[in-house]
Write a protein that holds these residues in place. Structure first.
Motif, PDB file in Angstrom:
ATOM      1  N   ILE A   1       0.850  -1.202   0.000  1.00 33.81           N
ATOM      2  CA  ILE A   1       0.000   0.000   0.000  1.00 33.81           C
ATOM      3  C   ILE A   1       0.878   1.242   0.000  1.00 33.81           C
ATOM      4  O   ILE A   1       0.650   2.180  -0.765  1.00 33.81           O
ATOM      5  CB  ILE A   1      -0.952  -0.001   1.225  1.00 33.81           C
ATOM      6  N   LEU A   2       1.913   1.206   0.843  1.00 34.55           N
ATOM      7  CA  LEU A   2       2.825   2.358   0.902  1.00 34.55           C
ATOM      8  C   LEU A   2       3.522   2.573  -0.445  1.00 34.55           C
ATOM      9  O   LEU A   2       3.687   3.716  -0.898  1.00 34.55           O
ATOM     10  CB  LEU A   2       3.861   2.147   2.018  1.00 34.55           C
ATOM     11  N   GLU A   3       3.905   1.490  -1.095  1.00 34.67           N
ATOM     12  CA  GLU A   3       4.571   1.596  -2.402  1.00 34.67           C
ATOM     13  C   GLU A   3       3.667   2.337  -3.406  1.00 34.67           C
ATOM     14  O   GLU A   3       4.125   3.167  -4.182  1.00 34.67           O
ATOM     15  CB  GLU A   3       4.910   0.193  -2.935  1.00 34.67           C
ATOM     16  N   THR A   4       2.372   2.032  -3.344  1.00 33.46           N
ATOM     17  CA  THR A   4       1.441   2.645  -4.289  1.00 33.46           C
ATOM     18  C   THR A   4       1.060   4.062  -3.899  1.00 33.46           C
ATOM     19  O   THR A   4       1.061   4.963  -4.737  1.00 33.46           O
ATOM     20  CB  THR A   4       0.160   1.774  -4.390  1.00 33.46           C
ATOM     21  N   TYR A   5       0.752   4.252  -2.612  1.00 35.39           N
ATOM     22  CA  TYR A   5       0.198   5.546  -2.204  1.00 35.39           C
ATOM     23  C   TYR A   5       1.232   6.515  -1.654  1.00 35.39           C
ATOM     24  O   TYR A   5       0.927   7.680  -1.452  1.00 35.39           O
ATOM     25  CB  TYR A   5      -0.902   5.323  -1.151  1.00 35.39           C
ATOM     26  N   GLY A   6       2.433   6.021  -1.399  1.00 37.45           N
ATOM     27  CA  GLY A   6       3.413   6.887  -0.754  1.00 37.45           C
ATOM     28  C   GLY A   6       4.220   7.732  -1.722  1.00 37.45           C
ATOM     29  O   GLY A   6       5.030   8.548  -1.305  1.00 37.45           O
ATOM     30  N   GLY A   7       4.047   7.554  -3.005  1.00 32.70           N
ATOM     31  CA  GLY A   7       4.928   8.318  -3.898  1.00 32.70           C
ATOM     32  C   GLY A   7       4.445   8.405  -5.328  1.00 32.70           C
ATOM     33  O   GLY A   7       3.290   8.773  -5.589  1.00 32.70           O
ATOM     34  N   ASP A   8       5.360   8.006  -6.219  1.00 36.69           N
ATOM     35  CA  ASP A   8       5.152   8.296  -7.633  1.00 36.69           C
ATOM     36  C   ASP A   8       4.095   7.434  -8.324  1.00 36.69           C
ATOM     37  O   ASP A   8       3.567   7.831  -9.356  1.00 36.69           O
ATOM     38  CB  ASP A   8       6.488   8.159  -8.361  1.00 36.69           C
ATOM     39  N   VAL A   9       3.789   6.270  -7.758  1.00 36.09           N
ATOM     40  CA  VAL A   9       2.764   5.417  -8.390  1.00 36.09           C
ATOM     41  C   VAL A   9       1.414   6.139  -8.321  1.00 36.09           C
ATOM     42  O   VAL A   9       0.670   6.197  -9.300  1.00 36.09           O
ATOM     43  CB  VAL A   9       2.684   4.036  -7.690  1.00 36.09           C
ATOM     44  N   LYS A  10       1.153   6.719  -7.162  1.00 33.71           N
ATOM     45  CA  LYS A  10      -0.111   7.435  -6.969  1.00 33.71           C
ATOM     46  C   LYS A  10      -0.256   8.566  -7.994  1.00 33.71           C
ATOM     47  O   LYS A  10      -1.317   8.757  -8.583  1.00 33.71           O
ATOM     48  CB  LYS A  10      -0.144   8.010  -5.540  1.00 33.71           C
ATOM     49  N   LYS A  11       0.846   9.291  -8.211  1.00 33.96           N
ATOM     50  CA  LYS A  11       0.805  10.419  -9.171  1.00 33.96           C
ATOM     51  C   LYS A  11       0.462   9.924 -10.571  1.00 33.96           C
ATOM     52  O   LYS A  11      -0.328  10.534 -11.284  1.00 33.96           O
ATOM     53  CB  LYS A  11       2.177  11.117  -9.207  1.00 33.96           C
TER      54      LYS A  11
ATOM     55  N   SER B   1      -4.577  -1.605   6.300  1.00 38.02           N
ATOM     56  CA  SER B   1      -4.716  -0.546   5.282  1.00 38.02           C
ATOM     57  C   SER B   1      -4.429   0.821   5.887  1.00 38.02           C
ATOM     58  O   SER B   1      -3.775   1.667   5.260  1.00 38.02           O
ATOM     59  CB  SER B   1      -6.135  -0.533   4.702  1.00 38.02           C
ATOM     60  N   VAL B   2      -4.926   1.020   7.109  1.00 34.70           N
ATOM     61  CA  VAL B   2      -4.661   2.308   7.779  1.00 34.70           C
ATOM     62  C   VAL B   2      -3.150   2.479   7.955  1.00 34.70           C
ATOM     63  O   VAL B   2      -2.599   3.559   7.682  1.00 34.70           O
ATOM     64  CB  VAL B   2      -5.391   2.398   9.146  1.00 34.70           C
ATOM     65  N   LEU B   3      -2.483   1.404   8.368  1.00 29.78           N
ATOM     66  CA  LEU B   3      -1.017   1.484   8.547  1.00 29.78           C
ATOM     67  C   LEU B   3      -0.345   1.880   7.234  1.00 29.78           C
ATOM     68  O   LEU B   3       0.498   2.782   7.189  1.00 29.78           O
ATOM     69  CB  LEU B   3      -0.445   0.143   9.005  1.00 29.78           C
ATOM     70  N   GLY B   4      -0.710   1.202   6.156  1.00 30.40           N
ATOM     71  CA  GLY B   4      -0.081   1.453   4.850  1.00 30.40           C
ATOM     72  C   GLY B   4      -0.341   2.854   4.329  1.00 30.40           C
ATOM     73  O   GLY B   4       0.518   3.446   3.670  1.00 30.40           O
ATOM     74  N   LEU B   5      -1.525   3.391   4.645  1.00 28.28           N
ATOM     75  CA  LEU B   5      -1.860   4.731   4.143  1.00 28.28           C
ATOM     76  C   LEU B   5      -1.304   5.839   5.030  1.00 28.28           C
ATOM     77  O   LEU B   5      -1.032   6.947   4.565  1.00 28.28           O
ATOM     78  CB  LEU B   5      -3.384   4.897   4.054  1.00 28.28           C
ATOM     79  N   LEU B   6      -1.168   5.507   6.328  1.00 31.27           N
ATOM     80  CA  LEU B   6      -0.796   6.532   7.295  1.00 31.27           C
ATOM     81  C   LEU B   6       0.710   6.768   7.368  1.00 31.27           C
ATOM     82  O   LEU B   6       1.169   7.915   7.421  1.00 31.27           O
ATOM     83  CB  LEU B   6      -1.318   6.110   8.683  1.00 31.27           C
TER      84      LEU B   6
ATOM     85  N   LYS C   1       4.610   7.081   6.389  1.00 24.11           N
ATOM     86  CA  LYS C   1       5.149   7.674   5.162  1.00 24.11           C
ATOM     87  C   LYS C   1       6.423   7.031   4.632  1.00 24.11           C
ATOM     88  O   LYS C   1       6.822   7.306   3.516  1.00 24.11           O
ATOM     89  CB  LYS C   1       5.375   9.172   5.383  1.00 24.11           C
ATOM     90  N   ASN C   2       7.090   6.195   5.434  1.00 25.44           N
ATOM     91  CA  ASN C   2       8.251   5.509   4.857  1.00 25.44           C
ATOM     92  C   ASN C   2       8.358   4.080   5.365  1.00 25.44           C
ATOM     93  O   ASN C   2       7.811   3.735   6.414  1.00 25.44           O
ATOM     94  CB  ASN C   2       9.554   6.292   5.071  1.00 25.44           C
ATOM     95  N   GLN C   3       9.080   3.267   4.574  1.00 26.23           N
ATOM     96  CA  GLN C   3       9.111   1.824   4.834  1.00 26.23           C
ATOM     97  C   GLN C   3       9.742   1.486   6.186  1.00 26.23           C
ATOM     98  O   GLN C   3       9.287   0.556   6.851  1.00 26.23           O
ATOM     99  CB  GLN C   3       9.890   1.109   3.710  1.00 26.23           C
TER     100      GLN C   3
ATOM    101  N   MET D   1       8.606  -0.807  11.613  1.00 25.19           N
ATOM    102  CA  MET D   1       8.622  -0.711  13.066  1.00 25.19           C
ATOM    103  C   MET D   1       7.189  -0.731  13.629  1.00 25.19           C
ATOM    104  O   MET D   1       6.870  -1.493  14.538  1.00 25.19           O
ATOM    105  CB  MET D   1       9.338   0.589  13.468  1.00 25.19           C
ATOM    106  N   ILE D   2       6.329   0.103  13.037  1.00 26.57           N
ATOM    107  CA  ILE D   2       4.960   0.210  13.564  1.00 26.57           C
ATOM    108  C   ILE D   2       4.194  -1.103  13.331  1.00 26.57           C
ATOM    109  O   ILE D   2       3.426  -1.548  14.195  1.00 26.57           O
ATOM    110  CB  ILE D   2       4.242   1.432  12.938  1.00 26.57           C
ATOM    111  N   ALA D   3       4.436  -1.723  12.178  1.00 28.10           N
ATOM    112  CA  ALA D   3       3.755  -2.995  11.892  1.00 28.10           C
ATOM    113  C   ALA D   3       4.139  -4.043  12.941  1.00 28.10           C
ATOM    114  O   ALA D   3       3.298  -4.817  13.398  1.00 28.10           O
ATOM    115  CB  ALA D   3       4.129  -3.473  10.495  1.00 28.10           C
TER     116      ALA D   3
END
Lengths: 238, 271
Positions: free
Chosen positions: A72-82, A148-153, A155-157, A162-164
């Protein structure tokens, strides 16, 4: 085939190609199952009654909190989303396809546990398999919503890892799947109840499909769902 | 007659930082239009406002046609295959996958490769192919050749020229002045969020390139002169060389490159 359905199919294929999903949804849960299954039933033979539920909780927690959020982070955290935004691909689509795909992978994994556990370790099958799988479904979808909340919230891997772990480890240690929950100090029992694994384990256990066990998961699912919507809205306007 | 794109008095701020301060220009159908500016001049913000990816504070933007966008920095999921990405985007744009167009961009050689297996040049080509999915009338290319080697750059340039031949309007933002000079029919130079210049390279030369540059290569070395009167200087220079019996190997006269004009135009602007 619509864009949504094709996206779903592609996500399924990408998850199979991705080693991280393979590892977190299949390999680690299987190794844990094969290793701990033997230990559990030899140390505490009464665990044969709950081995399948314990291993299902472990697999779901692993896949939902460790496996899915990085994708989720890979998709929403950067250039994929754009790129998706620029090409009119609705932002919610990727999240839904990832959740559905991980859901299916984890159901397959839990199905394997149900199939293998009685033969390998003499584990008892749940008395009512449809009810067991219904409970698994409720627990799974709630865990995936939290993931999903973790992946969207986050901002970096590095932070996400750590949070996961902060969510995953107490889920396993404090939910009652490793040892009876009443062996824990009261404070830790209360902490354990904050994690979906505790309720999911009870829900999948024989006679556990009662409103009391569904209530917390339902609330958690709704809260996580609202969070996801808000986070997606924020990402859309970023 | 309508223009492909009209931008009028466009303003955009991020908090107290006013990035676009009344930007205006028009882009005609079928031209390659270059957008230039130093870092922080507002190029990407302006393009993203025009592309509809960013909200703007005030002004008017009119885009007359279907758009395809290649972003400056973009990516796909690591494990998606090129063919799957093209098919997925075609489905979302409710259009059929144009196999021929994809082949023209050399997609056949990377068709079955996953995104993480592609080289920078192959990724750029894939992003261009994705931007062209649905046969757009207007194509936005933001730094399309950044990070490409000479060969990849030349290949992409010929693809851009091919698009122009097919009647596409191309908006090209780039830091590569030689690229812009070679490809673009007209350019705009952004400086401090405003249009400092809009027109052809020749018009820019007329405006900024007051002096002539003479580059002369002889058997005894190279020399460079910057002069106002070209005829006078050239004649005296050649006569002098002839008198000294020095062989002239090469002689080049220009009125400055786009890069020199750009620097003259944006001198003092923030970077």
């Amino acid at each position: 085939m619509s864009g949504f359905m094709y996206g779903m199919m592609i996500q399924w294929k990408m998850d199979i190609r991705s080693r991280s999903i393979l590892v977190t949804c299949y390999i680690v849960p299987l190794i844990f199952f094969l290793l701990m299954g033997g230990i559990f039933v030899s140390v505490m033979p009464e665990m044969k009654k709950t081995l399948i539920q314990s291993m299902a909780v472990m697999s779901v927690s692993m896949g939902a909190f460790i496996g899915m959020p990085p994708s989720i982070l890979e998709t929403y955290g950067g250039d994929v989303k754009k790129l998706y935004k620029a090409n009119n691909v609705p932002l919610y689509v990727s999240l839904i396809t990832m959740v559905v795909s991980t859901f299916v992978h984890l159901v397959i994994m839990c199905g394997l546990i149900v199939l293998l556990a009685p033969g390998l370790f003499g584990a008892e099958l749940p008395k009512n398999l449809p009810i067991f799988f219904a409970g698994l479904g409720i627990f799974l979808i709630t865990s995936l919503a939290v993931g999903s909340v973790l992946g969207l919230l986050v901002k970096n891997q590095a932070n996400l890892t750590m949070i996961a772990q902060i969510v995953f480890l107490p889920s396993i240690m404090l939910s009652g799947i490793m040892f009876p929950q009443n062996m824990l100090p009261e404070v830790l029992q209360k902490v354990g109840e904050a994690f979906p694994a505790f309720w999911g384990y009870r829900l999948m256990s024989d006679g556990g499909m009662v409103p009391e066990n569904i209530f917390y998961l339902a609330i958690l699912f709704c809260v996580s769902g609202v969070f996801c919507l808000l986070l997606l809205k924020k990402k859309k306007s970023d | 007659m309508k223009n492909a794109i009209e931008v009028e008095n466009l303003r955009k701020s991020y908090g107290s930082n006013e990035v676009l301060r009344g930007l205006s220009f028009k882009i005609e159908f079928g031209e390659i239009f270059g957008v230039l500016g130093v870092n922080g001049a507002g190029k990407t913000t302006a393009l993203e406002c025009i592309e509809g990816l960013r909200k703007y504070d005030s002004g008017r933007i009119e885009v007359n046609g279907k758009t395809g966008i290649q972003l400056q920095s973009s990516a796909l999921p690591a494990h998606i295959k090129a063919c799957e990405a093209l098919c997925l985007f075609a489905k979302w744009k409710k259009t059929k996958q144009d196999i021929l167009a994809a082949e023209r961009l050399g997609m056949d050689e990377i068709w079955k490769k996953q995104y993480f297996q592609l080289s920078t040049g192959q990724k750029r080509r894939l992003h261009l192919a994705l931007a062209l999915t649905g046969d757009p009338d207007i194509v936005f290319l933001d730094e399309p050749t950044a990070g490409l080697d000479v060969e990849g750059r030349a290949a992409l340039h010929s693809q851009i020229r091919e698009l122009k031949k097919r009647g596409k309007t191309i908006v090209l933002a780039s830091h590569d002045m030689a690229e812009v000079e070679t490809l673009c029919d007209r350019i705009t130079i952004l400086s401090q969020g405003k249009t400092a210049f809009c027109g052809s390279s020749a018009e820019l030369t007329e405006k900024v390139g007051k002096k002539y540059n003479i580059h002369i290569k002889t058997a005894i070395g190279s020399e460079y002169f910057e002069v106002d009167n070209i005829e006078e200087k050239l004649i005296s220079l050649l006569q002098d060389l002839k008198r000294r019996n020095v062989e002239v190997l090469d002689i080049k006269v220009d009125r400055g490159t786009l890069e020199q004009h750009f620097i003259a135009m944006t001198k003092g602007a923030e970077r």
